[in-house]
Structure formats: structure tokens, C-alpha cells
Motif scaffolding. Structure first.
Motif, PDB file in Angstrom:
ATOM      1  N   ARG A   1      49.123  35.554  56.824  1.00  0.00           N
ATOM      2  CA  ARG A   1      50.302  36.331  57.207  1.00  0.00           C
ATOM      3  C   ARG A   1      51.572  35.537  56.903  1.00  0.00           C
ATOM      4  O   ARG A   1      51.572  34.295  56.886  1.00  0.00           O
ATOM      5  CB  ARG A   1      50.278  36.719  58.681  1.00  0.00           C
ATOM      6  CG  ARG A   1      50.488  35.573  59.673  1.00  0.00           C
ATOM      7  CD  ARG A   1      51.926  35.425  60.135  1.00  0.00           C
ATOM      8  NE  ARG A   1      52.154  34.259  60.974  1.00  0.00           N
ATOM      9  CZ  ARG A   1      52.455  33.060  60.499  1.00  0.00           C
ATOM     10  NH1 ARG A   1      52.560  32.856  59.197  1.00  0.00           N
ATOM     11  NH2 ARG A   1      52.647  32.045  61.328  1.00  0.00           N
TER      12      ARG A   1
ATOM     13  N   GLU B   1      61.494  34.681  64.317  1.00  0.00           N
ATOM     14  CA  GLU B   1      60.733  33.421  64.458  1.00  0.00           C
ATOM     15  C   GLU B   1      60.938  32.791  65.826  1.00  0.00           C
ATOM     16  O   GLU B   1      62.068  32.733  66.320  1.00  0.00           O
ATOM     17  CB  GLU B   1      61.181  32.464  63.346  1.00  0.00           C
ATOM     18  CG  GLU B   1      60.055  31.626  62.805  1.00  0.00           C
ATOM     19  CD  GLU B   1      58.985  32.487  62.133  1.00  0.00           C
ATOM     20  OE1 GLU B   1      57.996  32.827  62.811  1.00  0.00           O
ATOM     21  OE2 GLU B   1      59.156  32.795  60.948  1.00  0.00           O
ATOM     22  N   HIS B   2      59.847  32.315  66.398  1.00  0.00           N
ATOM     23  CA  HIS B   2      59.830  31.749  67.751  1.00  0.00           C
ATOM     24  C   HIS B   2      60.315  32.782  68.773  1.00  0.00           C
ATOM     25  O   HIS B   2      61.051  32.469  69.705  1.00  0.00           O
ATOM     26  CB  HIS B   2      60.648  30.449  67.816  1.00  0.00           C
ATOM     27  CG  HIS B   2      59.948  29.323  67.102  1.00  0.00           C
ATOM     28  ND1 HIS B   2      59.013  28.534  67.721  1.00  0.00           N
ATOM     29  CD2 HIS B   2      60.006  28.906  65.819  1.00  0.00           C
ATOM     30  CE1 HIS B   2      58.533  27.660  66.845  1.00  0.00           C
ATOM     31  NE2 HIS B   2      59.116  27.868  65.676  1.00  0.00           N
TER      32      HIS B   2
ATOM     33  N   ASP C   1      57.876  35.486  69.616  1.00  0.00           N
ATOM     34  CA  ASP C   1      56.733  36.148  70.279  1.00  0.00           C
ATOM     35  C   ASP C   1      56.528  35.645  71.709  1.00  0.00           C
ATOM     36  O   ASP C   1      56.285  36.419  72.622  1.00  0.00           O
ATOM     37  CB  ASP C   1      55.439  36.083  69.447  1.00  0.00           C
ATOM     38  CG  ASP C   1      54.970  34.695  69.059  1.00  0.00           C
ATOM     39  OD1 ASP C   1      55.713  33.712  69.292  1.00  0.00           O
ATOM     40  OD2 ASP C   1      53.845  34.579  68.520  1.00  0.00           O
TER      41      ASP C   1
ATOM     42  N   ASP D   1      50.435  36.035  65.334  1.00  0.00           N
ATOM     43  CA  ASP D   1      49.598  35.815  64.153  1.00  0.00           C
ATOM     44  C   ASP D   1      48.330  36.669  64.183  1.00  0.00           C
ATOM     45  O   ASP D   1      47.989  37.343  63.207  1.00  0.00           O
ATOM     46  CB  ASP D   1      49.229  34.329  64.036  1.00  0.00           C
ATOM     47  CG  ASP D   1      50.469  33.451  63.984  1.00  0.00           C
ATOM     48  OD1 ASP D   1      51.545  33.968  63.638  1.00  0.00           O
ATOM     49  OD2 ASP D   1      50.367  32.256  64.296  1.00  0.00           O
TER      50      ASP D   1
ATOM     51  N   TYR E   1      56.291  22.311  68.893  1.00  0.00           N
ATOM     52  CA  TYR E   1      56.116  23.720  69.254  1.00  0.00           C
ATOM     53  C   TYR E   1      56.060  23.836  70.783  1.00  0.00           C
ATOM     54  O   TYR E   1      56.794  24.617  71.392  1.00  0.00           O
ATOM     55  CB  TYR E   1      54.839  24.269  68.612  1.00  0.00           C
ATOM     56  CG  TYR E   1      54.636  25.748  68.814  1.00  0.00           C
ATOM     57  CD1 TYR E   1      55.099  26.669  67.872  1.00  0.00           C
ATOM     58  CD2 TYR E   1      53.993  26.246  69.942  1.00  0.00           C
ATOM     59  CE1 TYR E   1      54.923  28.027  68.060  1.00  0.00           C
ATOM     60  CE2 TYR E   1      53.815  27.600  70.146  1.00  0.00           C
ATOM     61  CZ  TYR E   1      54.267  28.484  69.198  1.00  0.00           C
ATOM     62  OH  TYR E   1      54.095  29.835  69.382  1.00  0.00           O
TER      63      TYR E   1
HETATM   64  C1  GLA Z   1      53.268  29.920  65.101  1.00  0.00           C
HETATM   65  C2  GLA Z   1      52.629  30.569  66.324  1.00  0.00           C
HETATM   66  C3  GLA Z   1      53.161  31.997  66.532  1.00  0.00           C
HETATM   67  C4  GLA Z   1      54.698  32.016  66.535  1.00  0.00           C
HETATM   68  C5  GLA Z   1      55.256  31.240  65.348  1.00  0.00           C
HETATM   69  C6  GLA Z   1      56.763  31.087  65.407  1.00  0.00           C
HETATM   70  O1  GLA Z   1      52.888  30.599  63.948  1.00  0.00           O
HETATM   71  O2  GLA Z   1      51.228  30.633  66.177  1.00  0.00           O
HETATM   72  O3  GLA Z   1      52.632  32.545  67.716  1.00  0.00           O
HETATM   73  O4  GLA Z   1      55.184  31.502  67.756  1.00  0.00           O
HETATM   74  O5  GLA Z   1      54.683  29.945  65.234  1.00  0.00           O
HETATM   75  O6  GLA Z   1      57.394  32.307  65.265  1.00  0.00           O
END
Ligand code: GLA
Length: 380
Positions: A22, A28-29, A31, A167, A217
Motif C-alpha cells: 500500500r 499521514e500519522h 490513523d 495499513d 513512531y
Molecule cells: C505506519 C503505521 C500506520 C500509520 C503510518 C503513518 O505505516 O503502520 O498505522 O500510522 O505509519 O501514517
């Protein structure tokens, strides 16, 4: 029974399943902050060839890792020697724990064209394909939404990673030529056509290993949770994404912390960009789409601070090589970016980008134009 030969071996299997990689187009960041994301599946796949056994043995092989993992259905507990097998064994563990009947052992042979550690979600792909195939081969009728929830439980509870839900959702639900506008708070979703006539989305792989990804993260997740707990004292909200950019001045005063403020600023503005992006796509407004991609990267660079030299260099090189928009995709700290490039300059774009990025970092990147494909499925 079907079969194929690989590395001089004969692999026999009952059924083949595939799951794609995917990219996240924008959001971004977001979810884990309860907002909307906009990912899509792209044409790089993991394949899983499955055979049922007569006993209760589980035998997992990976063509890429060249290792075999062997256990039995009554020995699925987490241990440090599972390596990549932590994902499929974790799936079996959680499915069993939820009370589903797995009647016999299995052999699964995995073959992946999704580079691991590159931010294209190879781990979510193996989780989703494994859950999907177990459901199918044992007639468990696990819905796609439950596959999403189960794979999240595997990541969070079995693998102890604080990842969000984006994801696995896109890999389970993805559709050809469509992006998924997904509300990560309640899992409502809509498909949107990816209409970028005359342009392509190109994946730019920095080829920088993402060492910091996990620790940084988790640090960002913790910062967001901290800001949320302070803001909840004043606002009636469940998530940071319940706030709007008009609230930002007030948020700044309440938080009284420069770093936390910038994190929240990214989250709120990025969430709003997702809606604008979906609308611009619908209208086929390419220049707006490009502007939003560029703004997203700036926000991730300056306010959320998850880009780093390699992602910034590849995005800068993309723009100076002719892309009209570019941004990092996924967790950040290495991994991949995406760029929006006019089809008739693709060859020159690739040549120039490789040269420029290599000059800056001494690393040769991979440049991969992608198309948008269906999510997990049985390969007939
Ligand atoms: C990683 C995490 C996702 C999301 C992205 C950032 O891919 O697995 O859940 O938080 O980072 O958008």
C-alpha cells in the motif's frame, strides 16, 4: 493439487492467495489520531501458496528469508525466535484465541515482491493474506472488517507494536483504480476514483534502512496522547482530529509547549488536507492535488519531524526533476516517498532523480511507477 518449481524445489499447494503493498496518498500519522486517511493498493505483491496437512503441524517458508519455521497448532505462543514468522504465527494464535476452529495443520510458502522495511507495509500484507487464507481454507467466514480487527490485534497485542489501523484496512479493502477515504475513528469508508489524467504516481524508495522507525513512531503516538489528555480538559473531544484549524491559536495557549503544539498542528492540518485532496481528485484538479502533497510533506518535515535527510532529499530531488508534487508516505524516517509526475517526462524524471539523490546521499534509489490494484484475494 497444484505445483511450481522454485530454486530446484517442487512446491505443492491447494490454493494461492495474494495481497498487495500500500501507499498512503495523504493523511499521514492520522490513523491513531482518529481522523481520515487516503491510502491505495499498488501493484507489488506477496503471494502465499497453501496446503492443508493431515496432522497439526504448521510449516512456514519464505522465499525471501530462506528460513523455515515449524511449530504445531498447540504451540503458538510468542517467542523471540519466530523472526518473520511472528506475523503468521500471531495470526493463528489470535484466530484460535477468538474461538475459531482451525481443523488441521498447514504449509504456507510465501514469496514477496514487497520490499520489507521500506514503508510499503509488507508486514500488514503478510498479516492480511494469512488471515484471509485461513478464513477461506477452513470456511471460517471472517468478514473483511474482522480481518482488519484481527490483524490489528496481532500487531498490537502479539507483536507489541503501537501501529494504527490504516495499513491492514487498505490491504483488505483496496479496489482497482480507487483510493480509500477511511475514517479511522469508526472505520466508515468510501472509495474515490484516482483521476490523474496524464500523470502517474511514482514510488521513490530511499533505500535507507528505517532504524528509528519503531522508537520514534511510538514517541509520536505518546506525544499525541499527551496533547490529547491536556486538550480534553478544555474541549469535549475523543481524538485530536475532532479539532479544526480555527482552534489552533487556542490550542497553542492551552498546551503552552512548542513541540506538542507543532505535533497537534500537523495532525489537525493534515486531517483537513485529506478532505481537500479527495475533493480535488474528484474534480480532477491536478494542481491542487500537487499543492496538498507538497504541503503535507512540509508539515511532516517541520511540525511532525518524521522525514529526515533521505526522505527530504528524495522529495527535493523529485521536485527539481519535474514532479509537480511529492511527499513521504508511511511512517517516515526512511522508507519511501511518492511523486506526481507527468507521463511524458517519466524517463527523464527517473534519470535526473537518481542522479540528484545519489549526489546528495551516495545511495541509488529505486523509482517505481505504480498502478492501483485490488486488495487481498484468491489468485485463480
Ligand atoms: C505506519 C503505521 C500506520 C500509520 C503510518 C503513518 O505505516 O503502520 O498505522 O500510522 O505509519 O501514517
Amino acid at each position: 493439487m497444484n505445483n511450481f518449481y522454485i530454486n530446484g524445489r517442487n512446491i505443492e499447494y491447494d490454493k494461492k492467495y495474494i495481497a498487495p503493498a500500500r501507499i498512503n496518498l495523504i493523511g499521514e500519522h492520522i490513523d491513531y489520531n482518529g481522523g481520515c486517511v487516503f491510502p491505495a493498493c499498488v501493484n507489488l505483491y506477496i503471494s502465499a501458496y497453501v496446503k492443508k496437512r493431515d496432522d497439526n503441524k504448521i510449516i512456514l517458508e519464505s522465499q525471501g528469508y530462506k528460513t523455515t519455521i515449524e511449530t504445531t497448532l498447540d504451540k503458538l505462543d510468542y517467542n523471540d525466535n519466530l523472526f518473520w514468522g511472528v506475523y503468521p504465527i500471531g495470526v493463528l494464535y489470535i484466530i484460535k484465541k477468538l474461538g475459531y476452529k482451525i481443523k488441521t495443520g498447514l504449509e504456507i510458502y510465501y514469496e514477496s515482491k514487497i520490499p520489507s522495511g521500506s514503508g510499503l507495509s509488507s508486514s500488514a500484507a503478510i498479516l492480511v493474506v494469512t488471515t484471509f487464507l485461513i478464513s477461506d481454507i477452513f470456511n471460517l467466514n471472517i468478514s473483511l472488517l474482522d480481518i482488519i480487527k484481527i490483524t490489528k490485534m496481532v500487531e498490537n497485542d502479539y507483536c507489541k507494536l503501537k501501529s494504527g489501523i490504516m495499513d491492514q484496512s487498505i490491504i483488505a479493502l483496496g479496489k482497482r483504480n480507487k483510493g480509500l477515504l477511511l475514517n479511522c475513528d469508526n472505520l466508515d469508508y468510501q472509495y474515490k476514483n484516482i483521476k490523474i489524467n496524464g500523470y502517474s504516481i511514482v514510488v521513490l524508495k530511499t533505500n535507507k534502512p528505517r532504524k528509528l522507525t519503531e522508537s520514534k513512531y511510538n514517541e509520536r503516538v505518546d506525544e499525541c496522547n499527551k496533547a490529547l489528555s491536556i486538550l480534553k480538559l478544555i474541549y469535549k473531544i475523543n481524538n485530536l482530529c475532532d479539532l479544526k484549524s480555527k482552534d489552533l491559536d487556542n490550542v497553542k495557549n492551552i498546551l503552552n509547549d512548542e513541540v506538542l503544539y507543532r505535533r497537534v498542528k500537523h495532525v489537525i492540518t493534515e486531517n483537513e488536507r485529506v478532505y481537500e485532496f479527495a475533493k480535488s481528485l474528484e474534480e480532477g484538479n491536478i494542481s491542487e492535488i500537487a499543492r496538498l502533497l507538497n504541503e503535507s510533506h512540509e508539515s511532516l518535515r517541520k511540525d511532525y519531524e518524521v522525514t529526515g535527510i533521505h526522505l527530504d532529499s528524495i522529495v527535493d530531488s523529485a521536485i527539481s526533476s519535474g514532479a509537480i508534487g511529492a511527499r513521504m508516505t508511511g511512517a517516515g524516517f526512511g522508507g519511501c516517498a511518492i511523486a506526481l509526475v507527468k507521463n511524458d517526462i517519466l524517463d527523464d524524471f527517473k534519470k535526473n532523480l537518481i542522479k540528484k539523490y545519489k549526489e546528495k546521499t551516495n545511495i541509488t534509489p529505486d523509482v517505481i511507477p505504480v498502478i492501483f490494484v485490488d486488495g487481498v484475494k484468491i489468485e485463480e
